[in-house]
Motif scaffolding. Sequence first.
Motif, PDB file in Angstrom:
ATOM      1  N   MET A 167       6.375  15.578   6.087  1.00  0.00           N
ATOM      2  CA  MET A 167       7.676  15.926   6.672  1.00  0.00           C
ATOM      3  C   MET A 167       7.637  15.675   8.169  1.00  0.00           C
ATOM      4  O   MET A 167       6.819  16.244   8.891  1.00  0.00           O
ATOM      5  CB  MET A 167       8.046  17.371   6.383  1.00  0.00           C
ATOM      6  N   TYR A 169       9.589  16.172  11.609  1.00  0.00           N
ATOM      7  CA  TYR A 169      10.641  17.076  12.085  1.00  0.00           C
ATOM      8  C   TYR A 169      10.401  17.440  13.545  1.00  0.00           C
ATOM      9  O   TYR A 169       9.308  17.243  14.090  1.00  0.00           O
ATOM     10  CB  TYR A 169      10.697  18.343  11.225  1.00  0.00           C
ATOM     11  N   ASN A 170      11.454  17.971  14.157  1.00  0.00           N
ATOM     12  CA  ASN A 170      11.402  18.429  15.536  1.00  0.00           C
ATOM     13  C   ASN A 170      11.023  19.914  15.548  1.00  0.00           C
ATOM     14  O   ASN A 170      11.822  20.752  15.125  1.00  0.00           O
ATOM     15  CB  ASN A 170      12.763  18.216  16.202  1.00  0.00           C
ATOM     16  N   GLU A 173      13.594  22.473  16.881  1.00  0.00           N
ATOM     17  CA  GLU A 173      14.889  22.715  16.240  1.00  0.00           C
ATOM     18  C   GLU A 173      14.752  23.831  15.206  1.00  0.00           C
ATOM     19  O   GLU A 173      13.997  23.716  14.228  1.00  0.00           O
ATOM     20  CB  GLU A 173      15.417  21.441  15.582  1.00  0.00           C
ATOM     21  N   SER A 176      14.931  23.095  11.413  1.00  0.00           N
ATOM     22  CA  SER A 176      13.788  22.419  10.818  1.00  0.00           C
ATOM     23  C   SER A 176      12.599  23.354  10.655  1.00  0.00           C
ATOM     24  O   SER A 176      11.890  23.308   9.647  1.00  0.00           O
ATOM     25  CB  SER A 176      13.405  21.201  11.664  1.00  0.00           C
ATOM     26  N   VAL A 180      10.613  24.204   7.156  1.00  0.00           N
ATOM     27  CA  VAL A 180       9.160  24.096   7.001  1.00  0.00           C
ATOM     28  C   VAL A 180       8.573  25.426   6.525  1.00  0.00           C
ATOM     29  O   VAL A 180       7.735  25.466   5.604  1.00  0.00           O
ATOM     30  CB  VAL A 180       8.500  23.651   8.328  1.00  0.00           C
ATOM     31  N   GLU A 196       2.571  17.999   7.921  1.00  0.00           N
ATOM     32  CA  GLU A 196       3.603  17.967   8.951  1.00  0.00           C
ATOM     33  C   GLU A 196       3.328  16.893  10.002  1.00  0.00           C
ATOM     34  O   GLU A 196       2.173  16.593  10.304  1.00  0.00           O
ATOM     35  CB  GLU A 196       3.684  19.325   9.658  1.00  0.00           C
ATOM     36  N   THR A 221      12.639  14.406   4.238  1.00  0.00           N
ATOM     37  CA  THR A 221      13.292  14.747   5.504  1.00  0.00           C
ATOM     38  C   THR A 221      14.462  15.685   5.258  1.00  0.00           C
ATOM     39  O   THR A 221      15.256  15.476   4.343  1.00  0.00           O
ATOM     40  CB  THR A 221      13.810  13.485   6.236  1.00  0.00           C
ATOM     41  N   ASN A 222      14.543  16.716   6.097  1.00  0.00           N
ATOM     42  CA  ASN A 222      15.715  17.594   6.054  1.00  0.00           C
ATOM     43  C   ASN A 222      16.775  17.014   6.982  1.00  0.00           C
ATOM     44  O   ASN A 222      16.721  15.830   7.317  1.00  0.00           O
ATOM     45  CB  ASN A 222      15.321  19.021   6.437  1.00  0.00           C
ATOM     46  N   ASP A 224      17.172  17.345  10.065  1.00  0.00           N
ATOM     47  CA  ASP A 224      16.716  17.364  11.455  1.00  0.00           C
ATOM     48  C   ASP A 224      17.442  16.273  12.242  1.00  0.00           C
ATOM     49  O   ASP A 224      17.428  15.104  11.871  1.00  0.00           O
ATOM     50  CB  ASP A 224      15.204  17.122  11.483  1.00  0.00           C
ATOM     51  N   VAL A 227      15.385  13.240  13.622  1.00  0.00           N
ATOM     52  CA  VAL A 227      14.970  12.327  12.560  1.00  0.00           C
ATOM     53  C   VAL A 227      16.147  11.510  12.052  1.00  0.00           C
ATOM     54  O   VAL A 227      16.070  10.284  11.907  1.00  0.00           O
ATOM     55  CB  VAL A 227      14.302  13.104  11.407  1.00  0.00           C
TER      56      VAL A 227
END
Length: 325
Positions: A167, A169-170, A173, A176, A180, A196, A221-222, A224, A227
């Motif tokens: 995954m 991600y930021n 944020e 996100s 996680v 991660e 990916t969510n 985010d 991304v």
Amino acid sequence: MTTFTKKALLSLSALTLAMSASFGALAESVKSVAVTAIVEHPALDSVRDGVLATLNEAGYEEGKNLKWQYQSAQGNTGTAAQIARKFIGDQPDAIVAIATPSAQAAVAGTKRIPIIFSAVTDPVEGQLTPSWEASGTNVTGVSDVLELGKQMELIKQIVPEAKRVGMVYNPGEANSVAVVTALKKILADYNLTLVEAAAPRSVDVGSAARSLVGKVDVIYTNTDNNVVSAYEALVKVGNDMNIPLIASDTDSVKRGAIAALGVNYMDLGKQTGRIVLRILEGENPGDIKPQTSENIQLFVNLSAAEKQGVTLSQELIDSAAEIIR
């Protein structure tokens, strides 16, 4: 002063008062909506467009009875705070804040102007509302939260042998980080582990994806915003290294993910717009419970599946709301 002059002055005074009253009534009839987004990408743009479409359908038209403002922070939280301050100074009837960082900036700046968030995964984790009940404050909105169990089931359908889920991600944020944290709690139930890769900026997405090569069987990916705004960099890694990409943003499927079970963001914007209408008509935002999406859809991309070394079942393809070839 003659009688004629007195009459003329009285008539002029009456006309001035009438015109002032007319202009005052016109000003009162114009509603002002200010929209701020953390970044521009297809999903968030669709939210903005959905809000405006709903207002237009209700009879609000820019330049006539609607003052519409929109600004993007271009992924910069400092700029998001500046936009929030500017909009709050303008005193609009409502502020629509798209994505968590923009919503946080607006909520931090005013306790009076109605704020309607949208495309926020967890408004409680993001400290926008105290709970999922009516807040009693100036804040309400629509979340794009998804049931993560169904996301993992989709991964298992597409990559049955997957054990390690990457995954990107930021970590800055809140949305996100919440995803996680939630994933770590449920992945064991699906015989999966999480790997991660941090991407604090959009320009970091490609390198973060490359760091997962050889370590994961699939990348999830969510929504985010870093991304999603740089999704093509992720797609290049997936295509080059035969790593399947599964998204939660349906627009990312059009850009190269194999599949996504997610929100229709135009519909999410329209749902947000309906809350804006309620507030413009006098309802208190604090009396409106935060809502979740009313429309979850499966999108699949057959070309992406081929490039990333996956064969999709006909059953899965048949169940898709949209198929990209």
